[in-house]
Design an enzyme around this catalytic site. Structure first.
Site, mmCIF file in Angstrom:
data_model
loop_
_atom_site.group_PDB
_atom_site.id
_atom_site.type_symbol
_atom_site.label_atom_id
_atom_site.label_comp_id
_atom_site.label_asym_id
_atom_site.label_seq_id
_atom_site.Cartn_x
_atom_site.Cartn_y
_atom_site.Cartn_z
ATOM 1 N N HIS A 9 -11.628 56.826 58.377
ATOM 2 C CA HIS A 9 -12.173 57.169 57.061
ATOM 3 C C HIS A 9 -11.844 58.607 56.674
ATOM 4 O O HIS A 9 -11.509 59.440 57.510
ATOM 5 C CB HIS A 9 -13.693 56.949 57.039
ATOM 6 C CG HIS A 9 -14.438 57.868 57.961
ATOM 7 N ND1 HIS A 9 -14.701 59.188 57.665
ATOM 8 C CD2 HIS A 9 -14.974 57.649 59.188
ATOM 9 C CE1 HIS A 9 -15.366 59.748 58.665
ATOM 10 N NE2 HIS A 9 -15.537 58.833 59.600
ATOM 11 N N THR A 12 -15.876 63.979 55.728
ATOM 12 C CA THR A 12 -17.229 64.112 55.180
ATOM 13 C C THR A 12 -17.730 65.526 55.446
ATOM 14 O O THR A 12 -17.175 66.247 56.290
ATOM 15 C CB THR A 12 -18.202 63.126 55.859
ATOM 16 O OG1 THR A 12 -18.385 63.525 57.226
ATOM 17 C CG2 THR A 12 -17.680 61.691 55.819
ATOM 18 N N ASP A 13 -18.793 65.904 54.769
ATOM 19 C CA ASP A 13 -19.411 67.200 55.070
ATOM 20 C C ASP A 13 -19.878 67.239 56.517
ATOM 21 O O ASP A 13 -19.806 68.285 57.169
ATOM 22 C CB ASP A 13 -20.582 67.472 54.126
ATOM 23 C CG ASP A 13 -20.117 67.828 52.718
ATOM 24 O OD1 ASP A 13 -18.939 68.211 52.545
ATOM 25 O OD2 ASP A 13 -20.936 67.725 51.788
ATOM 26 N N ASN A 15 -18.399 65.915 59.068
ATOM 27 C CA ASN A 15 -17.238 66.268 59.888
ATOM 28 C C ASN A 15 -17.048 67.781 59.907
ATOM 29 O O ASN A 15 -16.853 68.381 60.972
ATOM 30 C CB ASN A 15 -15.952 65.640 59.345
ATOM 31 C CG ASN A 15 -15.853 64.154 59.535
ATOM 32 O OD1 ASN A 15 -15.553 63.424 58.597
ATOM 33 N ND2 ASN A 15 -16.104 63.668 60.728
ATOM 34 N N ARG A 58 -19.221 55.910 54.678
ATOM 35 C CA ARG A 58 -17.988 56.702 54.595
ATOM 36 C C ARG A 58 -16.746 55.838 54.769
ATOM 37 O O ARG A 58 -15.726 56.065 54.125
ATOM 38 C CB ARG A 58 -18.027 57.860 55.595
ATOM 39 C CG ARG A 58 -18.258 57.456 57.041
ATOM 40 C CD ARG A 58 -18.747 58.636 57.870
ATOM 41 N NE ARG A 58 -18.955 58.326 59.272
ATOM 42 C CZ ARG A 58 -20.099 57.880 59.782
ATOM 43 N NH1 ARG A 58 -21.146 57.665 59.000
ATOM 44 N NH2 ARG A 58 -20.206 57.657 61.080
ATOM 45 N N GLU A 83 -19.146 53.482 63.950
ATOM 46 C CA GLU A 83 -19.003 54.610 64.864
ATOM 47 C C GLU A 83 -20.007 54.468 66.008
ATOM 48 O O GLU A 83 -20.961 53.687 65.925
ATOM 49 C CB GLU A 83 -19.232 55.921 64.083
ATOM 50 C CG GLU A 83 -19.025 57.190 64.890
ATOM 51 C CD GLU A 83 -17.637 57.313 65.495
ATOM 52 O OE1 GLU A 83 -17.365 56.624 66.515
ATOM 53 O OE2 GLU A 83 -16.825 58.104 64.977
ATOM 54 N N ARG A 100 -33.743 72.136 69.670
ATOM 55 C CA ARG A 100 -34.762 71.088 69.761
ATOM 56 C C ARG A 100 -35.037 70.652 71.200
ATOM 57 O O ARG A 100 -36.183 70.460 71.594
ATOM 58 C CB ARG A 100 -34.336 69.888 68.925
ATOM 59 C CG ARG A 100 -35.431 68.834 68.771
ATOM 60 C CD ARG A 100 -35.031 67.710 67.839
ATOM 61 N NE ARG A 100 -34.746 68.233 66.510
ATOM 62 C CZ ARG A 100 -34.131 67.547 65.552
ATOM 63 N NH1 ARG A 100 -33.737 66.305 65.767
ATOM 64 N NH2 ARG A 100 -33.900 68.091 64.379
#
Length: 193
Positions: A9, A12-13, A15, A58, A83, A100
């Site tokens: 694909h 993307t942001d 990525n 995506r 994925e 975290r």
């Protein structure tokens, strides 16, 4: 002879932020949509018998852009092409994970899909498609890490399948039960730096 062409694909942001995507429903960004248009133009030069895509947003967006260019709708959106399931770390960066759960977060059970499970899922898909659509030209839109793990298993080669680029084209062919690359991680459709 089975021929399967895989397309990763568009970008993307997530990525760009190095954010674990997994099964998150994040979209392509503007660059990803432009990449999809470019690979679509390239793929329109070939005839496709079957067109399958991951059902994640995506990949679906990438596939829909390609479908418009090649004049063939996506035949099905297959969850086997998703994925890697990133479990608890989905939608986080490394910095956020350390904050975290601490620097040893990789030693914790985060509910992530195993490489073995992902590879089995990928090989199962390929075997099914190669059998069902023998002799046909099959186009598949999927995800980078999933595809990389699948290729490692398919080719029995751990040196392959790493860092596949967004909208790269990888074509595999099976002759007499043996898979080989006809094209690997090719991005000739993208502007070169």
């Amino acid at each position: 002879m089975a021929v399967i062409t895989f397309v990763r694909h568009g970008v993307t942001d997530h990525n760009l932020e190095k954010r674990a995507q997994g099964h998150t429903p994040n979209p392509l960004n503007a660059e990803g949509r432009a990449q999809a248009q470019l690979v679509a133009g390239r793929l329109a030069e070939e005839q496709w018998d079957v067109f399958i895509s991951s059902d994640l947003r995506r990949a679906r967006e990438t596939a829909e852009i390609i479908a418009a260019a090649i004049g063939k709708p996506v035949d099905c959106f297959d969850p086997r092409l998703r994925e890697m399931d990133r479990g608890k770390i989905a939608d986080t960066t490394e910095e956020e994970r350390v904050a975290r759960w601490g620097s040893a977060w990789k030693e914790l059970d985060m509910g992530q899909e195993t490489h073995e499970s992902m590879r089995a899922r990928g090989i199962g898909f390929i075997e099914d498609i190669a059998s069902r659509y023998a002799g046909q030209n099959v186009l598949v839109v999927t995800h980078g890490y999933f595809l990389g793990q699948t290729l490692k298993e398919l080719m029995k080669d751990e040196s392959t399948g790493g860092d596949l680029r967004n909208t790269s084209v990888t074509k595999v062919v099976c002759n007499d039960g043996k898979w080989a690359y006809r094209l690997y991680d090719c991005v000739r459709h993208l502007p070169q730096p």
